[in-house]
Write an enzyme that holds these catalytic residues in place. Sequence first.
Site, PDB file in Angstrom:
ATOM      1  CG  HIS A 271       6.570   2.563  -0.937  1.00  0.00           C
ATOM      2  ND1 HIS A 271       5.626   2.616   0.075  1.00  0.00           N
ATOM      3  CD2 HIS A 271       7.718   3.058  -0.395  1.00  0.00           C
ATOM      4  CE1 HIS A 271       6.185   3.118   1.166  1.00  0.00           C
ATOM      5  NE2 HIS A 271       7.440   3.398   0.903  1.00  0.00           N
ATOM      6  CE  LYS A 275      13.078   0.144   2.951  1.00  0.00           C
ATOM      7  NZ  LYS A 275      12.774   1.297   3.813  1.00  0.00           N
ATOM      8  CG  HIS A 300      13.897  -1.499  -0.906  1.00  0.00           C
ATOM      9  ND1 HIS A 300      14.870  -0.522  -0.802  1.00  0.00           N
ATOM     10  CD2 HIS A 300      12.712  -0.837  -0.973  1.00  0.00           C
ATOM     11  CE1 HIS A 300      14.284   0.664  -0.802  1.00  0.00           C
ATOM     12  NE2 HIS A 300      12.989   0.505  -0.899  1.00  0.00           N
ATOM     13  CG  HIS A 325      14.356   4.625  -3.332  1.00  0.00           C
ATOM     14  ND1 HIS A 325      14.586   5.623  -2.413  1.00  0.00           N
ATOM     15  CD2 HIS A 325      13.806   3.594  -2.639  1.00  0.00           C
ATOM     16  CE1 HIS A 325      14.197   5.217  -1.211  1.00  0.00           C
ATOM     17  NE2 HIS A 325      13.713   3.997  -1.329  1.00  0.00           N
TER      18      HIS A 325
END
Length: 407
Positions: A271, A275, A300, A325
């Site tokens: 996930h 990043k 990200h 998110h």
Amino acid sequence: MKLQHIDMHNVITALSCALDLVGVDEVRHGKRVAIMARAIAQHLNWPELECRSILYAGMLHDCGVSRIHEHHKLTETLEWDGAEEHCIRGADYLSACSPLAHLSDEIRYHHTRWEDLLELPLDHRVRLRANLLFLADRVDVLQAPFLSSDRILIEYPALIARIKTLSGILFAPELVDAFSEIADVEAFWLAMEPEYMDEDLRRIGDHTPTTRLDIPALKELARLFSRAVDAKSPFTDEHSQRVAHIARQLAMDFGIDGYELEQVEIAGLLHDVGKLRVSEDIIDKPGSLTPEERATMHRHSYDTFRILQRVFGDSKIPLWAGFHHETLIGDGYPFKNGKQDLDLECRIIAVADIFQAFAQKRPYRHTMSLDYILDDLQSRVASGRLDGEVVAKLEENAEHYYRLAVG
């Protein structure tokens, strides 16, 4: 056990794209190293399987690098005292990933001088392959100042001459001779243009057979990605793996099983792969983020989505990972999807991510207590952002989930 047909060429290319995000300013370093290494191998008449293998080793040679500051050091000088650390990490990551374990030895020694390799008890094939990666890697460092212009067409004779002075010291003489021959034409350097590299990689991929992998091997590939991400900061160590454990248990509690359950775990592991392009200065910042830093952090999950589409395009893994998110009321990021667009698996991973992050120490706060975390999750449920059924399922066995979160 269910076997999946996986295009390993696409997997390795996608992983290379993810690793290239670490450089930010030196994007596509891995691909240039790979293209050069393969060209030299072909000039030496290596078998096609060896040429393809060294291409993949080139794309993955920096898989032990996840910190931007470390990447800058590796791309600013021919030799650096700390270079071996990422070689050891990368070899360790690959040796734990059965589909790619055969590349671990050459990754381990891809910053070792030729004169030192000759003293090590290594198979000559490993020596030569590791040194070919070192040669291509350092050539890319030397050409880096000219990548944004055509000046490389003026400078390449001097670059070749410099590499020749290192024959027998840093690099194997036969590799230097082969490089000097094929690099003494403009076409070698012009092939490093991004659009041409992508075209060449697609062409190579068109002639690569798919590989059948079982679920454990697929998860090993996912862990390879996740270990590189989590290594960016001591504050995020094992975050992805623990999110995956929590998400898997929640999915099981909802009656999800079989291959769908395995996909939930893989999505949890992956996930945060986007990043890799976020600087550790942002991730480790003890204070509030600036608007610019927050924008970098927010992208990200979109990068995660796009990277995973290349690997798992025929599954929902990119959605479940890339939507972690998003919120039920549609004020999340990066798509602002609402309840109707978020599968149960998306909602599970979103809760697992928040729960584990709060249970983990971060540079701007200490570890949060279980009571604090549950209160926060309930406040997000009340605001309509998190799924109340998922949070309620977690609360039924909260102590167990907290142990999964803290390790």
